[in-house]
Motif scaffolding. Structure first.
Motif, PDB file in Angstrom:
ATOM      1  N   CYS A  61      23.639   6.505  88.729  1.00 49.54           N
ATOM      2  CA  CYS A  61      23.003   5.237  88.326  1.00 49.54           C
ATOM      3  C   CYS A  61      21.666   5.569  87.688  1.00 49.54           C
ATOM      4  O   CYS A  61      21.176   6.697  87.804  1.00 49.54           O
ATOM      5  CB  CYS A  61      22.790   4.335  89.543  1.00 49.54           C
ATOM      6  SG  CYS A  61      21.713   5.052  90.787  1.00 49.54           S
ATOM      7  N   ASN A  62      21.079   4.590  87.020  1.00 47.23           N
ATOM      8  CA  ASN A  62      19.734   4.826  86.473  1.00 47.23           C
ATOM      9  C   ASN A  62      18.687   4.659  87.567  1.00 47.23           C
ATOM     10  O   ASN A  62      18.822   3.815  88.464  1.00 47.23           O
ATOM     11  CB  ASN A  62      19.439   3.954  85.247  1.00 47.23           C
ATOM     12  CG  ASN A  62      19.669   2.471  85.452  1.00 47.23           C
ATOM     13  OD1 ASN A  62      20.441   2.054  86.299  1.00 47.23           O
ATOM     14  ND2 ASN A  62      18.993   1.671  84.657  1.00 47.23           N
ATOM     15  N   ARG A  68      22.831  -6.524  87.775  1.00 50.29           N
ATOM     16  CA  ARG A  68      23.835  -5.611  88.348  1.00 50.29           C
ATOM     17  C   ARG A  68      25.260  -5.976  87.946  1.00 50.29           C
ATOM     18  O   ARG A  68      26.219  -5.729  88.676  1.00 50.29           O
ATOM     19  CB  ARG A  68      23.704  -5.529  89.884  1.00 50.29           C
ATOM     20  CG  ARG A  68      22.326  -5.061  90.304  1.00 50.29           C
ATOM     21  CD  ARG A  68      22.192  -4.823  91.782  1.00 50.29           C
ATOM     22  NE  ARG A  68      20.788  -4.533  92.092  1.00 50.29           N
ATOM     23  CZ  ARG A  68      20.202  -3.347  91.945  1.00 50.29           C
ATOM     24  NH1 ARG A  68      20.898  -2.314  91.546  1.00 50.29           N
ATOM     25  NH2 ARG A  68      18.920  -3.178  92.215  1.00 50.29           N
ATOM     26  N   ALA A 114      21.655   6.780  84.003  1.00 53.38           N
ATOM     27  CA  ALA A 114      22.837   6.916  84.861  1.00 53.38           C
ATOM     28  C   ALA A 114      23.693   8.125  84.465  1.00 53.38           C
ATOM     29  O   ALA A 114      24.190   8.862  85.328  1.00 53.38           O
ATOM     30  CB  ALA A 114      23.673   5.649  84.766  1.00 53.38           C
ATOM     31  N   SER A 172      20.680  -2.527  84.805  1.00 54.14           N
ATOM     32  CA  SER A 172      21.396  -1.529  85.603  1.00 54.14           C
ATOM     33  C   SER A 172      22.443  -0.811  84.769  1.00 54.14           C
ATOM     34  O   SER A 172      23.136  -1.439  83.960  1.00 54.14           O
ATOM     35  CB  SER A 172      22.120  -2.213  86.767  1.00 54.14           C
ATOM     36  OG  SER A 172      21.192  -2.818  87.631  1.00 54.14           O
ATOM     37  N   SER A 183      21.624   1.184  91.300  1.00 51.36           N
ATOM     38  CA  SER A 183      20.579   1.467  90.307  1.00 51.36           C
ATOM     39  C   SER A 183      19.222   1.009  90.853  1.00 51.36           C
ATOM     40  O   SER A 183      19.131  -0.006  91.559  1.00 51.36           O
ATOM     41  CB  SER A 183      20.890   0.773  88.979  1.00 51.36           C
ATOM     42  OG  SER A 183      20.826  -0.612  89.133  1.00 51.36           O
TER      43      SER A 183
END
Ligand code: THU
Length: 143
Positions: A46-47, A86, A59, A30, A22
């Motif tokens: 993922c974003n 994360r 995401a 995340s 992310s």
């Protein structure tokens, strides 16, 4: 089609792997997603944030757009996880925009959204529970 527990956990694990990818310099939050296609293929996402905040891509949409751009438009389920540093924290439900994008491609009755939290608990919902009475491509069909 109801997914078995093992498949849900596999998808959640694939989503968790994406937390490290992310790009989140602004929120630090995340999100990872893993999208299961009807043919069994899995697309992850993922974003990806942006200095112009609204240009951020979630995401879930990253995963869906990756799949659609590769020619896959039929989906069974998506797993979503999120948190700061994360790491998975509490359940991370999809935002409204992502629910709308799911509604474009996915069956509201059967498409499953799987959430996982830090305790390893899973929550599974049908898309129709997350976005009732949604506006879909059907509404743009002329008689
Ligand atoms: N985010 C997602 O990636 N998916 C969601 O469904 C909720 C929000 C991201 C966008 C942004 O990068 C961060 O989470 C904080 O909003």
């Amino acid at each position: 089609m109801t997914l078995d527990e093992g498949k849900k956990r596999e998808l959640a694990a694939r989503a968790e792997e994406m937390l490290r990818r992310s790009y989140v310099p602004y929120s630090g939050f995340s999100v990872g997603a893993a999208l299961l296609c009807k043919n069994g293929e899995i697309f992850t996402g993922c974003n990806i944030e942006n200095a112009s905040y609204p240009a951020t891509n979630c995401a879930e949409r990253t995963a869906i757009f990756k799949a659609v751009s590769e020619g896959f438009t039929e989906f069974t389920a998506i797993a979503v996880v999120g948190g700061f540093k994360r790491r998975i924290e509490s359940f991370c439900p999809p935002c409204g925009v992502c629910r709308q994008v799911m509604a474009e491609f996915c069956d509201p009755e059967t498409f499953q959204v799987i959430l996982a939290n830090a305790e390893g608990e899973l929550r599974t919902m049908a898309l129709k529970e997350l976005l009732p009475m949604s506006f879909t491509p059907d509404h743009l069909q002329r008689e």
